[in-house]
Design a protein around this motif. Structure first.
Motif, mmCIF file in Angstrom:
data_model
loop_
_atom_site.group_PDB
_atom_site.id
_atom_site.type_symbol
_atom_site.label_atom_id
_atom_site.label_comp_id
_atom_site.label_asym_id
_atom_site.label_seq_id
_atom_site.Cartn_x
_atom_site.Cartn_y
_atom_site.Cartn_z
ATOM 1 N N GLY A 1 0.840 -1.507 0.047
ATOM 2 C CA GLY A 1 -0.026 0.130 0.109
ATOM 3 C C GLY A 1 0.692 1.229 0.011
ATOM 4 O O GLY A 1 0.434 2.383 -0.643
ATOM 5 N N GLU A 2 2.008 1.145 0.769
ATOM 6 C CA GLU A 2 2.692 2.513 0.783
ATOM 7 C C GLU A 2 3.452 2.491 -0.624
ATOM 8 O O GLU A 2 3.622 3.783 -1.038
ATOM 9 C CB GLU A 2 3.762 2.340 1.897
ATOM 10 N N ILE A 3 3.813 1.436 -1.176
ATOM 11 C CA ILE A 3 4.565 1.624 -2.392
ATOM 12 C C ILE A 3 3.536 2.170 -3.601
ATOM 13 O O ILE A 3 3.991 3.088 -4.188
ATOM 14 C CB ILE A 3 5.197 0.389 -3.008
ATOM 15 N N LEU A 4 2.445 1.495 -3.344
ATOM 16 C CA LEU A 4 1.528 2.157 -4.523
ATOM 17 C C LEU A 4 1.048 3.545 -4.149
ATOM 18 O O LEU A 4 0.953 4.431 -5.226
ATOM 19 C CB LEU A 4 0.304 1.409 -4.312
ATOM 20 N N ALA A 5 1.077 4.268 -3.113
ATOM 21 C CA ALA A 5 0.698 5.653 -2.832
ATOM 22 C C ALA A 5 1.839 6.284 -3.384
ATOM 23 O O ALA A 5 1.420 7.473 -4.127
ATOM 24 C CB ALA A 5 0.556 5.501 -1.309
ATOM 25 N N TRP A 6 2.986 6.162 -3.182
ATOM 26 C CA TRP A 6 4.127 6.805 -3.717
ATOM 27 C C TRP A 6 4.242 6.578 -5.423
ATOM 28 O O TRP A 6 4.588 7.516 -5.900
ATOM 29 C CB TRP A 6 5.490 6.316 -3.183
ATOM 30 N N TRP A 7 3.792 5.437 -5.851
ATOM 31 C CA TRP A 7 4.106 5.394 -7.285
ATOM 32 C C TRP A 7 2.796 6.536 -7.773
ATOM 33 O O TRP A 7 2.884 7.018 -9.268
ATOM 34 C CB TRP A 7 3.545 4.105 -7.744
ATOM 35 N N ILE A 8 1.683 6.611 -7.280
ATOM 36 C CA ILE A 8 0.693 7.480 -7.773
ATOM 37 C C ILE A 8 1.107 9.089 -7.638
ATOM 38 O O ILE A 8 0.975 10.001 -8.265
ATOM 39 C CB ILE A 8 -0.677 7.421 -6.941
ATOM 40 N N VAL B 1 2.870 12.785 -10.208
ATOM 41 C CA VAL B 1 2.060 13.771 -10.307
ATOM 42 C C VAL B 1 2.893 15.120 -9.651
ATOM 43 O O VAL B 1 2.958 16.029 -10.403
ATOM 44 C CB VAL B 1 0.871 13.656 -9.238
ATOM 45 N N ILE B 2 3.817 14.856 -8.732
ATOM 46 C CA ILE B 2 4.738 15.836 -8.468
ATOM 47 C C ILE B 2 5.686 16.105 -9.544
ATOM 48 O O ILE B 2 5.896 17.456 -9.780
ATOM 49 C CB ILE B 2 5.333 15.424 -7.027
ATOM 50 N N THR C 1 16.203 13.656 -9.257
ATOM 51 C CA THR C 1 15.930 14.126 -7.819
ATOM 52 C C THR C 1 15.054 13.421 -7.194
ATOM 53 O O THR C 1 15.048 12.709 -6.235
ATOM 54 C CB THR C 1 15.889 15.542 -7.658
ATOM 55 N N ILE C 2 13.764 13.219 -8.010
ATOM 56 C CA ILE C 2 12.666 12.626 -7.357
ATOM 57 C C ILE C 2 12.960 10.889 -6.841
ATOM 58 O O ILE C 2 12.642 10.464 -6.028
ATOM 59 C CB ILE C 2 11.543 12.528 -8.572
ATOM 60 N N VAL C 3 13.690 10.368 -7.843
ATOM 61 C CA VAL C 3 13.915 9.057 -7.746
ATOM 62 C C VAL C 3 14.928 8.732 -6.586
ATOM 63 O O VAL C 3 15.030 8.018 -5.866
ATOM 64 C CB VAL C 3 14.876 8.489 -9.087
ATOM 65 N N ILE C 4 15.864 9.939 -6.461
ATOM 66 C CA ILE C 4 16.951 9.627 -5.363
ATOM 67 C C ILE C 4 16.066 9.796 -4.000
ATOM 68 O O ILE C 4 16.408 8.989 -3.075
ATOM 69 C CB ILE C 4 18.120 10.550 -5.473
ATOM 70 N N VAL C 5 15.154 10.803 -4.005
ATOM 71 C CA VAL C 5 14.444 10.974 -2.824
ATOM 72 C C VAL C 5 13.859 9.676 -2.444
ATOM 73 O O VAL C 5 13.527 9.162 -1.285
ATOM 74 C CB VAL C 5 13.672 12.152 -3.088
ATOM 75 N N VAL D 1 11.201 5.563 -14.830
ATOM 76 C CA VAL D 1 10.477 5.407 -16.234
ATOM 77 C C VAL D 1 9.321 6.387 -16.471
ATOM 78 O O VAL D 1 9.380 6.999 -17.319
ATOM 79 C CB VAL D 1 10.053 3.973 -16.584
ATOM 80 N N ILE D 2 8.402 6.181 -15.405
ATOM 81 C CA ILE D 2 7.105 6.939 -15.616
ATOM 82 C C ILE D 2 7.677 8.489 -15.187
ATOM 83 O O ILE D 2 7.072 9.282 -15.790
ATOM 84 C CB ILE D 2 6.178 6.470 -14.610
ATOM 85 N N ILE D 3 8.502 8.525 -14.240
ATOM 86 C CA ILE D 3 8.649 10.140 -13.535
ATOM 87 C C ILE D 3 9.442 10.646 -14.565
ATOM 88 O O ILE D 3 9.019 11.706 -15.026
ATOM 89 C CB ILE D 3 9.665 9.761 -12.473
ATOM 90 N N ALA D 4 10.385 10.191 -15.509
ATOM 91 C CA ALA D 4 11.019 10.713 -16.548
ATOM 92 C C ALA D 4 10.120 11.138 -17.734
ATOM 93 O O ALA D 4 10.143 12.251 -18.125
ATOM 94 C CB ALA D 4 12.295 9.881 -17.088
#
Length: 398
Positions: A129-136, A140-141, A277-281, A292-295
């Motif tokens: 659940g925590e992983i899915l929340a951050w994937w969403i 967006v961020i 930056t987002i990936v490292i955080v 992949v999705i973030i980029a």
């Protein structure tokens, strides 16, 4: 005597790693390749080296985490079960790579393991659940940060950096001394060289992060089952990733670097900084990062933000053309933009400053490509999850 089942498991693990190389090289070096900074071959080589460094240093921790936290009882990772999980990870990633839309290796691997956990009743719902929340949240961020930068700050950044690709080679090799040494090309500016080092360096950082997080997707089931040691698993997985980075990754780099939009160097730097930056955080707080999705969403967001400053106002006012939104703004590094007129300035003046002509159709944002990329990045992990779950439900524990 070598166990044939183990040989089959290693073959499938290499197949998964091969597809990881194809899927993750695009997000890391697609911006640099799209900007014409480096070739696809050089990108593949850099990906291979940096991936191995990340896998060998930090990746071993992620291998342990992926095999212990997603399922409550790691004993479910028997050798046959591990092979089935790897089969669905590799098959789902292959679908994404063949389509030219790079799939998220983290999402696909987590999905396949989650299918095993659901079928055996050992899935840790709090962790997933925590992983899915951050994937969403994270895409967006990234998207809105890119939109804001593209709309309000890109022009300023571009003027400060002022990096444009010059004619001729970026770097040459001088052989006049005792040893050949690299030197700037005849038309290469200092800012261009610095910008190139920055965008390639960020790509290497993303490749390092990919090794730290994604090597587990290929070898964690086998290492968790005790069939393969940690160090041999990392070496085998990294070699297979290198093969994928130098071959099948060419299409995904084309998709992220050219099909969505033709990135100039300034835009490539912005996309790389945001996504890395987002990936490292996310990695720092223990979340498997889907860069992949973030980029991808950062590329789209930056293009959309830039496009809002490319509406031909005067043409629309006079009825000569309808306003159009263009991600082709990204392809015009340093080009004047058409926006709201300054006090005392008419729309005709503003249009004249920016020529008032919409960008060529080849520079327009390609919605079909973007939709294909986003859809495949969500469909592929779902296929892995469903396939893995059904296999273990129908066949039973193995």
């Amino acid at each position: 005597m070598i166990d044939p089942l183990l040989v089959g498991g290693l073959v499938i693990a290499c197949f998964v790693a091969y597809n990881i190389g194809g899927a993750t090289t695009g997000p890391a070096f697609g911006p640099a390749v799209g900007a014409g900074v480096i070739s696809k071959t050089v990108a593949g080589g850099l990906m291979s080296v940096c991936f191995f460094l990340g896998a060998w240093t930090i990746g071993r921790r992620v291998v342990d985490t992926l095999g212990e936290e997603l399922v409550r009882d790691p004993a479910v990772f028997t050798l046959p079960a591990s092979i089935v999980v790897l089969f669905f990870i590799g098959g789902a990633l292959l679908i994404g790579n063949v389509s030219g839309a790079p799939a998220s290796t983290s999402m696909t691997a987590v999905g396949a393991i989650a299918g095993l956990g659901l079928a055996t009743g050992e899935l840790d719902s709090a962790v997933i659940g925590e992983i899915l929340a951050w994937w969403i949240i994270s895409p967006v961020i990234g998207f809105w940060m890119a939109v804001v930068i593209g709309r309000y700050a890109y022009g300023t950044i571009d003027r400060l950096i002022a990096i444009e690709r010059s004619e001729g080679p970026l770097v040459t090799v001088e052989g006049s001394g005792p040893l050949p040494r690299p030197a700037p090309g005849p038309n290469t500016t200092r800012r261009e060289l610095i910008g190139t080092v920055v965008v390639v360096g960020i790509g290497c950082l993303m490749a390092f992060s990919s090794g730290a997080s994604n090597v587990a997707n290929a070898i964690a089931p086998l290492v968790g089952s005790g069939a393969v040691g940690m160090n041999p698993g990392i070496v085998i997985g990294s070699v297979a990733v290198a093969a994928g980075a130098l071959t099948i990754a060419r299409r995904t780099m084309e998709t992220l670097g050219n099909d969505i939009t033709d990135l100039p160097l300034t835009a490539a730097i912005v996309v790389a900084v945001l996504s890395s930056t987002i990936v490292i955080v996310l990695s720092a707080i223990g979340i498997p990062a889907s860069f992949v999705i973030i980029a991808t969403v950062c590329i789209v967001g930056l293009g959309w933000g830039r496009s809002t400053r490319q509406v031909p106002i005067a043409a629309a006012v006079h009825g000569n053309a309808s306003p159009r939104v263009s991600v082709g703004a990204l392809t015009a590094d340093g080009a004047p933009t058409v926006g709201e007129p300054e006090p005392g300035e008419s729309t005709d003046d503003v249009a004249a400053d920016g020529d008032g002509d919409p960008p060529p159709r080849s520079e327009l944002f390609d919605p079909a490509t973007t939709v294909r990329v986003i859809v495949m990045q969500n469909v592929v992990p779902i296929l892995a999850t469903i396939g893995s779950y059904l296999a273990f439900v129908l066949v039973g524990p193995v």
